[in-house]
Design an enzyme around this catalytic site. Structure first.
Site, short mmCIF file in Angstrom:
data_model
loop_
_atom_site.label_atom_id
_atom_site.label_comp_id
_atom_site.label_asym_id
_atom_site.label_seq_id
_atom_site.Cartn_x
_atom_site.Cartn_y
_atom_site.Cartn_z
N HIS A 177 -2.87 53.55 28.51
CA HIS A 177 -4.42 53.77 28.87
C HIS A 177 -5.35 54.35 28.06
O HIS A 177 -4.60 55.42 27.85
CB HIS A 177 -4.49 53.75 30.43
N ASP B 235 6.84 23.86 4.92
CA ASP B 235 5.88 22.60 5.57
C ASP B 235 6.18 21.08 4.96
O ASP B 235 5.90 20.50 5.72
CB ASP B 235 4.47 23.13 4.68
N CYS C 110 -2.72 32.34 4.04
CA CYS C 110 -2.76 33.37 4.87
C CYS C 110 -3.43 34.64 4.30
O CYS C 110 -4.31 35.38 4.93
CB CYS C 110 -1.14 34.13 5.28
N GLY D 160 -6.68 18.69 8.19
CA GLY D 160 -5.28 18.56 8.23
C GLY D 160 -4.63 18.81 6.97
O GLY D 160 -5.18 18.84 5.95
N SER E 171 6.44 30.45 0.34
CA SER E 171 7.19 31.17 1.15
C SER E 171 8.68 30.88 1.30
O SER E 171 9.59 31.75 1.10
CB SER E 171 6.67 31.12 2.56
N LYS F 143 -7.02 34.30 3.29
CA LYS F 143 -7.77 34.06 4.63
C LYS F 143 -7.77 35.49 5.35
O LYS F 143 -8.87 35.73 5.70
CB LYS F 143 -6.89 33.05 5.38
N TYR G 130 -6.80 25.15 13.24
CA TYR G 130 -6.79 26.77 13.01
C TYR G 130 -7.69 26.98 11.92
O TYR G 130 -8.31 27.92 11.56
CB TYR G 130 -5.57 27.49 13.33
N GLU H 158 -2.63 46.58 28.44
CA GLU H 158 -2.19 47.10 29.70
C GLU H 158 -2.34 46.33 30.79
O GLU H 158 -1.64 46.19 31.89
CB GLU H 158 -2.85 48.40 30.04
N GLU I 207 8.01 26.32 -10.40
CA GLU I 207 6.61 26.29 -9.66
C GLU I 207 5.65 25.79 -10.73
O GLU I 207 5.67 26.36 -11.94
CB GLU I 207 6.49 27.50 -9.39
N GLU J 189 -11.04 29.37 11.69
CA GLU J 189 -11.20 30.57 10.95
C GLU J 189 -12.05 30.53 9.92
O GLU J 189 -12.52 31.49 9.74
CB GLU J 189 -9.71 30.45 10.44
N THR K 193 1.24 28.91 -1.15
CA THR K 193 0.02 28.62 -0.33
C THR K 193 -0.20 29.93 0.34
O THR K 193 -1.33 30.44 0.28
CB THR K 193 0.04 27.44 0.47
N CYS K 194 0.69 30.59 0.90
CA CYS K 194 0.34 31.73 1.86
C CYS K 194 -0.19 32.75 0.99
O CYS K 194 -1.37 33.51 1.29
CB CYS K 194 1.63 32.12 2.51
N ALA L 263 -0.97 32.84 15.74
CA ALA L 263 -2.13 33.67 15.70
C ALA L 263 -3.21 32.60 15.13
O ALA L 263 -2.97 31.96 14.40
CB ALA L 263 -1.91 34.83 15.13
C1 FAD Z 1 -5.92 28.40 4.33
C2 FAD Z 1 -4.51 28.46 5.11
C3 FAD Z 1 -4.36 29.67 6.02
C4 FAD Z 1 -3.02 29.84 6.40
N1 FAD Z 1 -2.86 30.83 7.33
C5 FAD Z 1 -1.63 31.18 7.84
C6 FAD Z 1 -1.46 32.18 8.74
O1 FAD Z 1 -2.22 33.10 9.01
N2 FAD Z 1 -0.07 32.47 9.08
C7 FAD Z 1 1.17 31.77 8.73
O2 FAD Z 1 1.87 31.91 9.18
N3 FAD Z 1 0.66 30.60 7.88
C8 FAD Z 1 -0.56 30.09 7.47
N4 FAD Z 1 -0.74 29.27 6.66
C9 FAD Z 1 0.52 28.26 6.42
C10 FAD Z 1 1.40 29.02 5.30
O3 FAD Z 1 0.60 29.13 4.21
C11 FAD Z 1 2.48 27.99 5.01
O4 FAD Z 1 3.14 27.43 6.32
C12 FAD Z 1 3.25 28.43 3.84
O5 FAD Z 1 2.88 28.72 2.73
C13 FAD Z 1 4.56 27.32 3.67
O6 FAD Z 1 5.46 27.65 2.70
P1 FAD Z 1 6.31 26.45 1.90
O7 FAD Z 1 7.26 27.51 1.11
O8 FAD Z 1 6.79 25.56 2.84
O9 FAD Z 1 5.02 26.16 0.81
P2 FAD Z 1 3.94 26.70 -0.21
O10 FAD Z 1 3.96 27.91 0.20
O11 FAD Z 1 2.91 25.61 -0.07
O12 FAD Z 1 4.92 26.50 -1.41
C14 FAD Z 1 5.13 25.28 -1.95
C15 FAD Z 1 5.09 25.47 -3.54
O13 FAD Z 1 5.51 24.35 -4.32
C16 FAD Z 1 4.64 23.89 -5.36
N5 FAD Z 1 5.25 22.48 -5.83
C17 FAD Z 1 4.74 21.40 -5.11
N6 FAD Z 1 5.18 20.24 -5.78
C18 FAD Z 1 5.90 20.81 -6.87
C19 FAD Z 1 6.66 20.44 -7.86
N7 FAD Z 1 6.90 18.87 -7.99
N8 FAD Z 1 7.32 21.20 -8.94
C20 FAD Z 1 6.87 22.50 -8.89
N9 FAD Z 1 6.14 23.09 -7.85
C21 FAD Z 1 5.86 22.41 -7.14
C22 FAD Z 1 3.33 24.35 -5.05
O14 FAD Z 1 2.49 24.49 -6.24
C23 FAD Z 1 3.58 25.61 -4.22
O15 FAD Z 1 3.36 26.61 -4.86
C24 FAD Z 1 -1.97 28.97 5.95
C25 FAD Z 1 -2.22 27.87 5.35
C26 FAD Z 1 -3.49 27.66 4.86
C27 FAD Z 1 -3.64 26.46 3.79
#
Ligand code: FAD
Length: 457
Positions: free
Chosen positions: A434, A302, A47, A261, A14, A50, A177, A439, A34, A181, A41-42, A340
């Site tokens: 309503h 993250d 997200c 966690g 993200s 999920k 969460y 409301e 990547e 979930e 992750t999202c 949420a």
């Molecule tokens: C099950 C679950 C449900 C979730 N639900 C929600 C939700 O409903 N709403 C919400 O807002 N958030 C949700 N989240 C949290 C959300 O997914 C994360 O906060 C968000 O994806 C963080 O984005 P980011 O860019 O920090 O990292 P990520 O999206 O985790 O992206 C990091 C990327 O870096 C890559 N990477 C890591 N190290 C290296 C490297 N050395 N070289 C190359 N690539 C690398 C990884 O492969 C990964 O693709 C959820 C998370 C999980 C696990």
């Protein structure tokens, strides 16, 4: 030979994708590296899948109340269909992310990245060396699996989306969460579900009424919830996994999932060697502009351990692009972040919990519980709760907490009002719509109770 870039982003999740796209749109030469799939992750295992599984699981409740509206439903659930359709949608989204990066000219490198020094990144498989003005670390976080005997028999949320078949029963460890979930997802899909948590109630840190409401909602759905207990060991017996709990009980389950966690992805790619400092929780330490202890290295999402949510990572990524490539320094405001929980019942929450609010002065609490209208023709006993916390003096709204259908949607709108510093009088000025559940938020009369000097009166 080394190639020169303005920005090399590590991690196409993200935060990384947003920063890369915006920086390229501002004319920067950008590469994004990547090691797994574009979207992070999202999109791939957070997200999006999920929420799709949450939708799948909620049909069970809908079918249960359908009869009270005169519908006769004979429904059967097929897990492989859900997984295959989810995969199709994730592939579509991933392609959209790739296109969104390629359009402004971001170079996508599918490899693992390592930081060589403050302005050099190397790719592991391709052995390319990229020299760059700035590096953005957006490597996200990974699930923490407890270090116990037999841990290899358990899964995390990463694997839960793609199980070959739905287990007859599942134990989920964790009261955060992700744990609640997935508990409601599996229970809704017909799996005998047990949640075990070492604390005294799910969702530590949330408002107490939300925690209690969710605890009741989980149990009302037939989820067995065990508190003040944890998993000590796993062993395989035939098809089942036998779990040894801290209270001495052993019990078999079809699957065991750890939702214990997530820890920032900081290891094994040269962060510390480059001089990037970590904070006490093991996340990358950053200033308000997401700059690390090395001036040419930034970090978002993250991996910085600020608020592990997709919109926050996106906002942080955008702010870095603005700061570095549009001469528009932006510090992201991390106050008032709505959250949420897409459990059943759903939770939406923003602002201070009641316990936190009492430290800001005397407060008024407006609280209502009722059966959602959708359930009134059936014997479904679920109750919805809406809670508004205001400062006694001046009526500023400090917190809004909702549990029940569409709670998250309501909180998204309430977030606008809270961001503007709305008072109870502002809420009251809105004409009620309503019949809706929302409301209730604009029709509260006298406070349900007041908390004066920390004591409920
Ligand atoms: C099950 C679950 C449900 C979730 N639900 C929600 C939700 O409903 N709403 C919400 O807002 N958030 C949700 N989240 C949290 C959300 O997914 C994360 O906060 C968000 O994806 C963080 O984005 P980011 O860019 O920090 O990292 P990520 O999206 O985790 O992206 C990091 C990327 O870096 C890559 N990477 C890591 N190290 C290296 C490297 N050395 N070289 C190359 N690539 C690398 C990884 O492969 C990964 O693709 C959820 C998370 C999980 C696990």
């Amino acid at each position: 030979m080394s190639e020169a870039y303005d920005l090399v982003v590590i991690g196409a999740g993200s935060g990384g994708v947003r920063a890369a796209r915006m920086a390229a749109n501002y004319g920067a030469k950008v590469a994004i590296i990547e090691e797994y799939r574009i979207g992070g992750t999202c999109v791939i295992r957070g997200c999006v899948p999920k929420k799709l599984y949450v939708y799948a699981s909620r049909f069970k409740d809908s079918f249960e109340v359908a009869a009270s509206f005169g519908w006769q439903v004979d429904a059967h659930f097929d897990w492989p269909t859900l997984v295959a359709n989810k995969d199709k949608e994730i592939a579509r989204l991933e392609a959209a992310y790739v296109a969104g990066l390629e359009k402004p000219g971001v170079e996508i490198i599918r490899d693992r990245a390592e930081i060589v020094d403050a302005q050099t990144v190397r790719t592991v498989k391709g052995a390319r060396t990229l020299s760059t003005r700035y590096i953005l670390v957006a490597t996200g976080a990974k699930p923490v699996i407890p270090d116990i005997p037999g841990r290899e028999f358990g899964i995390s949320s990463n694997e839960a989306f793609d199980l070959k078949k739905l287990p007859h029963s599942i134990l989920i460890e964790g009261g955060g969460y992700v744990g609640v979930e997935f508990a409601t997802i599996f229970a809704g899909l017909g799996v005998h579900t047990t949640l075990v948590y070492r604390g005294t109630c799910v969702l530590r840190g949330f408002d107490e009424d939300l925690r209690q409401g969710l605890d009741m909602g989980l149990q009302a759905r037939g989820i067995r919830v065990i508190y003040e207990t944890d998993v000590r060991a796993l062993r395989k017996e035939g098809e089942d996994i036998v779990v040894s709990f801290s209270d001495g009980v052993d019990a078999p389950f079809g699957a065991v999932m750890f939702a214990t966690g997530r820890s920032p992805n900081v290891d094994g790619f040269g962060l510390e060697a480059a001089g990037v400092r970590l904070n006490p929780i093991g996340a990358v330490a950053v200033d308000a502009y997401s700059k690390t202890s090395v001036p040419s290295i930034y970090a978002v999402g993250d991996v910085t351990g600020r608020s592990a949510l997709t919109p926050v990572a996106i906002r942080e990524g955008a702010a870095v692009a603005e700061t570095l490539f549009n001469n528009n320094p932006i510090a992201v405001d991390h106050s008032l972040i709505g959250t949420a929980v897409f459990a059943e019942p759903e939770i939406g929450t923003i602002g201070l919990t009641e316990a936190e609010a009492t430290t800001h002065g005397d407060i008024d609490v407006y609280l209502t519980r009722f059966r959602p209208m959708m359930n009134t023709l059936s014997d479904k006993a679920d109750r919805m709760m809406l809670k508004l916390i205001t400062l006694k003096d001046g009526g500023k709204v400090l917190g809004v907490h909702i549990i029940g259908p569409s709670a998250a949607e309501m909180i998204q709108i309430a977030a606008i009002a809270l961001g503007m510093g709305a008072t109870k009088a502002d809420f009251d000025r809105a004409m009620a719509m309503h019949p809706t559940a929302a409301e209730e938020l604009v029709t509260f009369k006298a406070p349900t109770y007041r908390v004066r000097g920390g004591v409920r009166v």
